[in-house]
Design a protein around this motif. Structure first.
Motif, short mmCIF file in Angstrom:
data_model
loop_
_atom_site.label_atom_id
_atom_site.label_comp_id
_atom_site.label_asym_id
_atom_site.label_seq_id
_atom_site.Cartn_x
_atom_site.Cartn_y
_atom_site.Cartn_z
N ASN A 149 -6.42 -12.71 -16.31
CA ASN A 149 -7.37 -13.46 -15.50
C ASN A 149 -6.72 -13.95 -14.20
O ASN A 149 -7.37 -14.00 -13.16
N ALA A 150 -5.45 -14.34 -14.27
CA ALA A 150 -4.76 -14.86 -13.08
C ALA A 150 -4.53 -13.76 -12.05
O ALA A 150 -4.53 -14.03 -10.84
N LEU A 151 -4.34 -12.51 -12.51
CA LEU A 151 -4.07 -11.41 -11.59
C LEU A 151 -5.34 -10.81 -11.01
O LEU A 151 -5.30 -10.20 -9.93
N ALA A 152 -6.47 -10.97 -11.70
CA ALA A 152 -7.72 -10.33 -11.27
C ALA A 152 -8.38 -11.12 -10.14
O ALA A 152 -8.06 -12.28 -9.88
N GLY A 153 -9.30 -10.45 -9.48
CA GLY A 153 -10.13 -11.12 -8.47
C GLY A 153 -9.41 -11.48 -7.19
O GLY A 153 -9.78 -12.47 -6.54
N ARG A 154 -8.44 -10.72 -6.77
CA ARG A 154 -7.68 -11.04 -5.56
C ARG A 154 -8.12 -10.17 -4.39
O ARG A 154 -8.48 -9.00 -4.57
N ASP A 155 -8.03 -10.76 -3.22
CA ASP A 155 -8.34 -9.99 -2.02
C ASP A 155 -7.09 -9.22 -1.58
O ASP A 155 -6.04 -9.23 -2.24
N GLU A 156 -7.17 -8.57 -0.42
CA GLU A 156 -6.08 -7.73 0.06
C GLU A 156 -4.80 -8.55 0.28
O GLU A 156 -3.70 -8.13 -0.09
N SER A 193 -7.18 0.31 1.00
CA SER A 193 -6.39 -0.55 1.88
C SER A 193 -5.06 0.15 2.20
O SER A 193 -4.27 0.41 1.30
N PRO A 194 -4.81 0.46 3.48
CA PRO A 194 -3.54 1.12 3.81
C PRO A 194 -2.32 0.24 3.52
O PRO A 194 -1.26 0.74 3.17
N VAL A 195 -2.49 -1.08 3.62
CA VAL A 195 -1.37 -1.99 3.35
C VAL A 195 -0.97 -1.91 1.88
O VAL A 195 0.20 -1.74 1.53
N VAL A 196 -1.98 -2.02 1.00
CA VAL A 196 -1.72 -1.98 -0.45
C VAL A 196 -1.19 -0.61 -0.85
O VAL A 196 -0.29 -0.49 -1.69
N ASP A 197 -1.74 0.46 -0.23
CA ASP A 197 -1.28 1.81 -0.57
C ASP A 197 0.20 1.99 -0.22
O ASP A 197 0.96 2.58 -0.99
N ARG A 198 0.61 1.49 0.95
CA ARG A 198 2.03 1.60 1.32
C ARG A 198 2.92 0.85 0.35
O ARG A 198 3.99 1.32 -0.02
N GLN A 199 2.47 -0.33 -0.07
CA GLN A 199 3.27 -1.11 -1.02
C GLN A 199 3.36 -0.42 -2.38
O GLN A 199 4.41 -0.45 -3.03
N LEU A 200 2.28 0.19 -2.82
CA LEU A 200 2.31 0.90 -4.10
C LEU A 200 3.24 2.10 -4.03
O LEU A 200 3.99 2.39 -4.99
N LEU A 201 3.22 2.82 -2.90
CA LEU A 201 4.14 3.95 -2.74
C LEU A 201 5.59 3.47 -2.73
O LEU A 201 6.47 4.11 -3.32
N ARG A 202 5.82 2.36 -2.06
CA ARG A 202 7.18 1.81 -2.03
C ARG A 202 7.63 1.39 -3.43
O ARG A 202 8.78 1.61 -3.82
N LEU A 203 6.70 0.79 -4.19
CA LEU A 203 7.02 0.39 -5.56
C LEU A 203 7.31 1.61 -6.42
O LEU A 203 8.24 1.59 -7.25
#
Length: 535
Positions: free
Chosen positions: A417-424, A465-475
C-alpha cells in the motif's frame, strides 16, 4: 491499549580507521600555535645549529623565531620590497635573502644591517642558497638567470642563462660545492656544474616547477610542480622513477623527515601529504585552513611549521612522552557513564514516598505517521530525511532510516500500500534510492522485496515516462553487473577451495589387523578363490 513502539533503526557494523605506526607518529603533535604575519608566508628555513631557530620570510621582513617562542627573537626589515627565500648557512651564523628589487642581501644573525649586498639581477630574486663550502651563494631570478656569488669579495663568479622562464626554486649539493640544481617555470630542471660553466643534465617535469628537494645521499631528486610530485634518479642520468598525483591543486613545497623515510608535500589545496619513501604511498594527511605556500620540519621532527596565503604561520610541536601518557589516560577516563545513571537503580525504602515522573516520548516524523497508520506518508518522510541529508552535502549518508521504515512496513504487511499510488516524481525518488543502495549487502535482503513489489505494481505503466524508463534500465544494468560479480566471486572461491584442499597434507588411515584385498581379509580371500576354482 499498548503504547506505540518507535521504529528500531538497525546499527550496522562500520569499518574503523586503520591505525598504523605512521598515524600514531604524525598525530602525536599538540594543537597548532598560530601567529599572524604581515603578509603571505613564502619561505621557512630551520637553522641546522641548536637551538634550531627558524627563519620566516613574509612580505618585506624576515623573522627569526625560537623553537617555542611566539614572538620573533630577531627581525630583518632592511628590504625595500617583498623579501624571498631567507636561508641559513650550515653554521647558522649567516642568513641570505632575495628581494623583489633584484638585490640579494647577506645578514649576520647576530646583527641588523646587511653585511653584503649583491647586485646584478634585473628582476626579483626568488631563490637563494649557500654552497657546501660556505663561501659562495647561489641565486635564481625572474630574469631567467642563476648566478654564483663569492662572499668574501662580494663579487659575481658566474652567470648561467639556460632557462627560458622564471626560476622559482633551486638547491645546492651538500657533498660537492660545484653542483647545484634549479627549477623553472619553463617546466625543466637543470643540474649545473660550476667547473664546466653549463648545465650537465636536464629533466622535463612537464609543469612549472615550484620546489626542489635532494635526498641526503643526493642520488635522488624530488621536484614539485602543478599537481605532480616526481622523483628522479640522478645516478642514472635523470631517469624518472615515480610520478605522484595526490593533490588537487598546485604543490608548492617539499620537505623530508629527519630519518629520510618520509616525504612531505604541501599544496594550495590546504593539505600536507606524508609519503613512505619506500613505495611512495600516502601514509598520513594534514588539513589546514588556507592554501599552503611553505613547509618545514624541525630536526628530529620536533615541530611542523606551515606558512599560508592568509598570512598565518602555523606551528605544531611534538608532545612529550609525559603529555602523551596524560592524554591517553584522559581518554581512558572520559566515559563517565555512571555519573549519568547515578541513582537510577536506587530501591526506595519502606517509608519513602516515590514520586514518579512521566517520561515524554519523542517520536521522529516517520514514526508519527506510522502511529497514525499513514504508511505512504511515513515512507515519503523517511525518503525526505535522506534527500535532506544529500541536500546539505553531508558526507555520511544514512539510508539505514529508510531501510528500517521499509522493513517495518513489510512486517506490518502494508508495504504494498505504501508503494502504490505514486506519481512520476514519487516513483523516481524511490527508484533513485534503490539504485543507490540495492547492491549494498547490508540492505539487499530488504530492498529486493521492495523492488519486486514496485515492478509488480508499476509494470503496466512502463514506457509512459522516459525518466522512469531510464531509471529502470539503470537498475537492470546495476543488477546484471552485480550478478556477474557474484558469479566471478563464486568461481574464485571454487579455485581457492581447490588450492587449499591440494595444499593440505594427506593423512593415511592405518588399517588394523592383516592387509585387506577388495575389503576382505587374507584368509577370506583365499577361501573365496578356492570356492571359485571348485565351481
Amino acid at each position: 491499549m499498548a503504547s506505540f513502539k518507535p521504529t528500531k533503526i538497525q546499527v550496522y557494523p562500520k569499518l574503523g580507521e586503520k591505525v598504523t605506526q605512521d598515524t600514531l607518529y604524525w598525530k602525536n603533535y599538540k594543537a597548532p600555535v598560530q601567529i599572524k604575519e604581515f603578509g603571505a608566508v613564502t619561505h621557512i628555513d630551520f637553522s641546522p645549529v641548536a637551538p634550531h631557530n627558524f627563519a620566516v620570510t613574509a612580505f618585506t621582513r624576515v623573522h627569526i623565531y625560537g623553537p617555542f617562542s611566539q614572538e620573533p627573537v630577531k627581525t630583518f626589515t632592511r628590504f625595500k620590497d617583498t623579501a624571498y627565500s631567507g636561508r641559513f648557512r650550515s653554521d647558522g651564523q649567516l642568513l641570505v635573502a632575495g628581494c623583489e628589487d633584484s638585490v640579494v642581501r647577506l645578514f649576520d644573525v647576530g646583527g641588523k644591517v646587511a653585511l653584503r649586498m649583491f647586485r646584478g639581477h634585473t628582476k626579483a630574486v626568488h631563490v637563494t642558497d649557500f654552497t657546501s663550502d660556505r663561501y659562495q651563494i647561489l641565486t635564481g631570478s625572474d630574469d631567467y638567470t642563476c648566478r654564483l656569488w663569492d662572499i668574501p669579495n662580494s663579487t659575481e663568479l658566474n652567470t648561467y642563462q639556460e632557462h627560458t622562464d622564471y626560476i622559482r626554486c633551486g638547491v645546492t649539493s651538500k657533498l660537492n660545492r660545484d653542483l647545484f640544481i634549479t627549477g623553472s617555470y619553463d617546466h625543466t630542471l637543470k643540474l649545473f656544474d660550476a667547473r664546466v660553466d653549463r648545465s650537465v643534465m636536464t629533466m622535463d617535469h612537464g609543469q612549472p616547477v615550484e620546489s626542489l628537494l635532494l635526498y641526503p645521499s643526493e642520488g635522488l631528486l624530488v621536484s614539485a610542480g602543478g599537481r605532480y610530485v616526481k622523483v628522479w634518479d640522478l645516478l642514472k642520468g635523470g631517469q624518472p622513477l615515480v610520478s605522484l598525483k595526490n593533490h588537487h591543486k598546485t604543490v608548492t613545497s617539499l620537505c623530508l623527515s629527519t630519518n629520510g623515510q618520509r616525504l612531505l608535500s604541501a599544496s594550495l589545496d590546504r593539505h600536507v601529504k606524508v609519503y613512505n619513501t619506500t613505495n611512495y604511498k600516502v601514509v598520513h594527511n594534514f588539513d589546514y585552513a588556507a592554501s599552503i605556500l611553505s613547509l618545514a620540519l624541525a630536526p628530529d621532527d620536533e615541530s611542523i611549521v606551515v606558512g599560508m596565503t592568509n598570512s598565518i604561520l602555523s606551528i605544531k610541536h611534538r608532545k612529550s612522552p609525559e603529555e602523551s601518557k596524560e592524554i591517553s589516560g584522559q581518554q581512558r577516563r572520559r566515559p563517565s557513564y555512571r555519573v549519568f545513571v547515578k541513582g537510577k537503580n536506587y530501591v526506595p525504602k519502606q517509608d519513602d514516598y516515590l514520586v514518579s515522573k512521566p517520561v515524554k516520548q519523542h517520536l521522529a516524523k516517520y514514526d508519527k505517521q506510522l502511529k497514525k497508520f499513514n504508511v505512504s506518508k511515513a515512507l515519503d518522510t523517511a525518503l525526505e530525511v535522506k534527500m535532506l541529508t544529500l541536500a546539505t552535502w553531508t558526507r555520511h549518508r544514512k539510508p539505514e532510516i529508510t531501510v528500517a521504515v521499509i522493513k517495518e512496513l513489510d512486517r506490518r504487511g502494508t508495504l504494498n500500500n505504501a508503494l502504490a499510488g505514486r506519481d512520476e516524481q514519487g516513483l523516481s525518488q524511490l527508484l533513485n534510492f534503490l539504485i543507490g543502495n540495492l547492491v549494498d549487502p547490508r540492505f539487499a535482503p530488504v530492498l529486493v522485496t521492495a523492488a519486486e513489489m514496485i515492478l509488480d505494481i508499476y509494470h503496466s505503466v512502463i514506457g509512459q515516462s522516459p525518466v522512469v524508463d531510464r531509471q529502470l534500465l539503470r537498475l537492470q544494468e546495476l543488477l546484471e553487473r552485480e550478478i556477474d560479480y557474484q558469479q566471478d566471486l563464486l568461481e574464485v572461491l571454487g579455485m581457492l577451495d581447490t588450492m587449499f584442499a591440494s595444499a593440505l597434507p594427506r593423512k593415511e588411515v592405518p588399517c588394523s589387523g592383516a592387509s585387506r584385498s577388495n575389503g576382505l581379509a587374507q584368509g577370506e580371500a583365499s577361501t573365496s578363490r578356492a570356492q571359485l576354482q571348485a565351481t
